[in-house]
Design an enzyme around this catalytic site. Structure first.
Site, PDB file in Angstrom:
ATOM      1  N   GLY A 188      84.586 -30.362   0.449  1.00 26.76           N
ATOM      2  CA  GLY A 188      83.964 -31.630   0.828  1.00 26.76           C
ATOM      3  C   GLY A 188      84.995 -32.624   1.322  1.00 26.76           C
ATOM      4  O   GLY A 188      86.064 -32.750   0.744  1.00 26.76           O
ATOM      5  N   ASP A 205      85.699 -35.419  -6.978  1.00 24.78           N
ATOM      6  CA  ASP A 205      85.220 -35.133  -8.340  1.00 24.78           C
ATOM      7  C   ASP A 205      86.289 -35.380  -9.400  1.00 24.78           C
ATOM      8  O   ASP A 205      85.975 -35.493 -10.570  1.00 24.78           O
ATOM      9  CB  ASP A 205      84.752 -33.672  -8.440  1.00 24.78           C
ATOM     10  CG  ASP A 205      83.493 -33.420  -7.638  1.00 24.78           C
ATOM     11  OD1 ASP A 205      82.814 -34.404  -7.280  1.00 24.78           O
ATOM     12  OD2 ASP A 205      83.186 -32.247  -7.368  1.00 24.78           O
ATOM     13  N   ARG A 237      79.620 -32.266  -9.946  1.00 24.08           N
ATOM     14  CA  ARG A 237      78.871 -31.112 -10.442  1.00 24.08           C
ATOM     15  C   ARG A 237      79.122 -30.888 -11.936  1.00 24.08           C
ATOM     16  O   ARG A 237      78.219 -30.657 -12.704  1.00 24.08           O
ATOM     17  CB  ARG A 237      79.280 -29.886  -9.633  1.00 24.08           C
ATOM     18  CG  ARG A 237      78.398 -28.680  -9.846  1.00 24.08           C
ATOM     19  CD  ARG A 237      78.734 -27.633  -8.813  1.00 24.08           C
ATOM     20  NE  ARG A 237      78.146 -27.911  -7.518  1.00 24.08           N
ATOM     21  CZ  ARG A 237      78.793 -27.919  -6.371  1.00 24.08           C
ATOM     22  NH1 ARG A 237      80.087 -27.719  -6.347  1.00 24.08           N
ATOM     23  NH2 ARG A 237      78.166 -28.141  -5.246  1.00 24.08           N
ATOM     24  N   ARG A 244      81.427 -40.106  -0.120  1.00 23.53           N
ATOM     25  CA  ARG A 244      82.655 -39.385   0.209  1.00 23.53           C
ATOM     26  C   ARG A 244      83.118 -39.623   1.636  1.00 23.53           C
ATOM     27  O   ARG A 244      84.236 -39.258   1.981  1.00 23.53           O
ATOM     28  CB  ARG A 244      82.498 -37.883  -0.045  1.00 23.53           C
ATOM     29  CG  ARG A 244      81.646 -37.144   0.975  1.00 23.53           C
ATOM     30  CD  ARG A 244      81.502 -35.681   0.592  1.00 23.53           C
ATOM     31  NE  ARG A 244      80.915 -34.912   1.687  1.00 23.53           N
ATOM     32  CZ  ARG A 244      80.414 -33.695   1.569  1.00 23.53           C
ATOM     33  NH1 ARG A 244      80.422 -33.100   0.391  1.00 23.53           N
ATOM     34  NH2 ARG A 244      79.913 -33.064   2.591  1.00 23.53           N
TER      35      ARG A 244
END
Lengths: 404, 404
Positions: free
Chosen positions: B15, B140, B184, B299
């Site tokens: 990502g 993350d 996640r 993001r």
């Protein structure tokens, strides 16, 4: 009508914006300059605070704190979706009489200008001298008589920056992306996504507005064309897109609540984006399809603002006070573009703004109905102010392949 | 191992982030300083560009354009979700041999460090001298051996600014708001919403992380408590919240696709937010409940960045090149906090970072499991850099009611 002496009440209504507090502070600071205004009260949560007699004394704010509030998004006095009827307005006037309120400044959109109009007419009927002035505000940019409305440029800047990022993301991990933007009837905010483009292949590649009937088959053909040409596709869609009969695409999907103004609730749900992505997956067989529904971020995000918007939101409120006191008039202060780029402010009759909706003019929409014109981009560009970040791109040449 | 002379290949994976191009530019500019690196190629779309022999010659970029790219979010070289197996890695090595590539810099998260590890091991097995260095990147913040990872601070700043706005919006038009944030397995990004608070009653009032089991009944009790106390409630929820058995709440809801790494697709859908709002409406009888799923904006948004993050993303890449050339070593460059606030960079073995996940330490999560601690806020604050906007609030006193 004689010039009036008494207190001023200021209130905020409808959806918050990034600069609605600039207008609040404009009313407070300008009122202090006029001896006829003997005090400035803020009504909490719009007209509902008036009938509850829920006022704060804004004359006791420091100028530093006011300036801090001015750069804070959302409505510092709180907001309301109440739409007063005759009885409600009678209560408003009772409270105004009790507190010797002679100036009423209502910051809001077309529903709010309609409220100002009703209060104004009621006051006149009952023989109570009151100046009621509407101060425009809406990210939808859909008020009649205005070149544009405070709140729109900052929201447009957010939408443009969001789509600039989504375009880059989509270029890095190709697929189809559907971004759903606020705007019940007018497509101005969705159209601002076009300002994200720098390079010829930049998205959004397709833009769907409420002003053009949305036909699912045409939409799918458009997406297929872009995807087969570029290997990816970024789409901006207004939450308010409608079919040929003017029925919102989203409302055909679900049993939705309506607010007190009879408006269908289109925000706060990702259903439209989900529906469109599902169609693209099922009908076009494209695997990587994503949607984002921008939601409240586009009207409230802390730290994305146009300074042009900030200045105008302040000015339009100052003019409202000046007009009410010195020119002894009621109405809605409207923004006119003079030259490229400057503005001036005029007073429009409340009924010309109230409860009506301005749509995108046809010269802003491409003939294909799935994009905007350069005329629109020229219209919006000066409103975004400075500091609009620009995306860069590599221009390194490809290396010659060595394998046979 | 001898010091190597040959070309460098840099690639980006996973990502996109707001600063991943800072690391790309760091590799390019630092490589130019070392005579042993005879050229810098960029592989398009991560490892997939290597096996397709799809390289650009980054040595032909101007320094001005590189600096423009550095401040542009998303991966300028394109990205990939490919996870190479042995055969794939054999093809990578073939191409590296063909082009005399001796340095491989892979910018990405834990999946990417695992890729670097496999390529590295394959090269060793086949007797090809190669330096493979992983450069960390992930919003993350879940890489082992790192105090934090490039990309996280800027995404955290976006999330904090978004929640600051949502809190103000929710205060103006009270109700319940659920904001769904990426992450996640690790709750770091969701937890950053806590930095939005200024005043004691500011939201988010409740924060739910993947690290703490999510129990629907407890959640509803929490919301009811806040709502009855404040008349409103702002909630931050990670997309990855799980039940007691570690099953994602969202995956219990819908039949979802998995990506090539076996990960469930949690982003790009508003389903979790919709589910939670429906529960609150049905079970608590609260009318005004909305959700926003932040999606790709967090993001990729153009123009929301931490300069601390920018500098570190640049530095960590410079260190990667220095280590590879001068210190003749493979591994993952990791960020260590030294003092308050400064960082240093160390080299960790690839297998210590690869395909593993760092979770929020327990001292960052409140005992109630529905909020974060001051220790977390102290951890995050210096990472956000300067220019974090602060919300202001009126402090005018209430006006005395005159009605009986």
């Amino acid at each position: 009508m004689a010039q009036l002496t008494g207190k001023a009440v200021v209130a905020q209504s409808g959806g918050p914006t990034a600069v609605i507090n600039q207008s609040l502070v404009g009313v407070v600071l300008e009122s202090a300059k006029h001896a006829r205004i003997t005090g400035v009260y803020g009504a909490m949560n719009g007209v509902s605070g008036i009938v509850r007699e829920d006022f704060v004394d804004l004359g006791q704010e420091t100028s530093y704190n006011l300036e801090r509030v001015a750069v804070t998004p959302s409505s510092a006095l709180g907001s309301t979706r109440d739409k007063p009827d005759e009885k409600y307005c009678e209560e408003i006037l009772q409270v105004f009489r009790l507190h010797d309120v002679r100036y009423f400044f209502y910051i809001g959109g077309n529903d709010s200008s309609d409220t100002a109009r009703i209060v104004n007419e009621q006051a006149r009927k009952s023989g109570y001298d009151l100046r009621a002035v509407h101060i425009p505000k809406t990210i939808d940019n859909d008020l009649m008589q205005n070149d544009h409305t405070p709140g729109y440029p900052s929201a447009a800047k957010f939408v443009a920056q969001a789509f600039a990022g989504i375009n880059l993301d989509n270029a890095a991990l190709p697929g189809v992306h559907v971004g759903v933007v606020m705007g019940r009837h007018a497509g101005f905010l969705t159209a601002s996504s076009s300002l994200a483009r720098v390079y010829p292949e930049d998205g959004p590649h397709l833009i769907y507005l409420p002003e053009t009937p949305f036909v699912a088959e045409d939409f799918l053909m458009d997406v297929r064309e872009v995807y087969s040409r570029l290997g990816r596709c970024v789409i901006a869609v207004s939450e308010g897109i409608q079919d040929r009969d003017g029925v919102p695409i989203l409302s055909t999907l679900m049993d939705m609540g309506r607010d007190d103004h009879g408006n269908v609730q289109l925000s706060g749900t990702g259903a439209l984006g989900e529906l469109l992505t599902q169609q693209i997956k099922d009908r076009l067989g494209i695997k990587r399809v994503r949607s984002d529904t921008f939601g409240y971020l586009q009207r409230s995000f802390l730290g994305c603002v146009s300074e042009v918007d900030q200045h105008e939101a302040r000015e339009v409120a100052e003019k409202a006070v000046q007009i009410a006191v010195a020119h002894d008039a009621d109405g809605s202060v409207t923004i006119q573009r003079v030259g490229d780029y400057a503005v001036d402010y005029t007073l429009s009759p409340l009924h010309e703004v109230a409860a009506r909706t301005r749509l995108m003019p046809m010269e802003f929409i491409s003939r294909s109905g799935n994009n905007v014109t350069d005329a629109f981009r020229r219209y919006l560009e000066p409103l975004l102010g400075s500091g609009m970040p620009q995306a860069g791109a590599l221009r390194s040449p490809r290396v010659k392949k060595l394998r046979g």
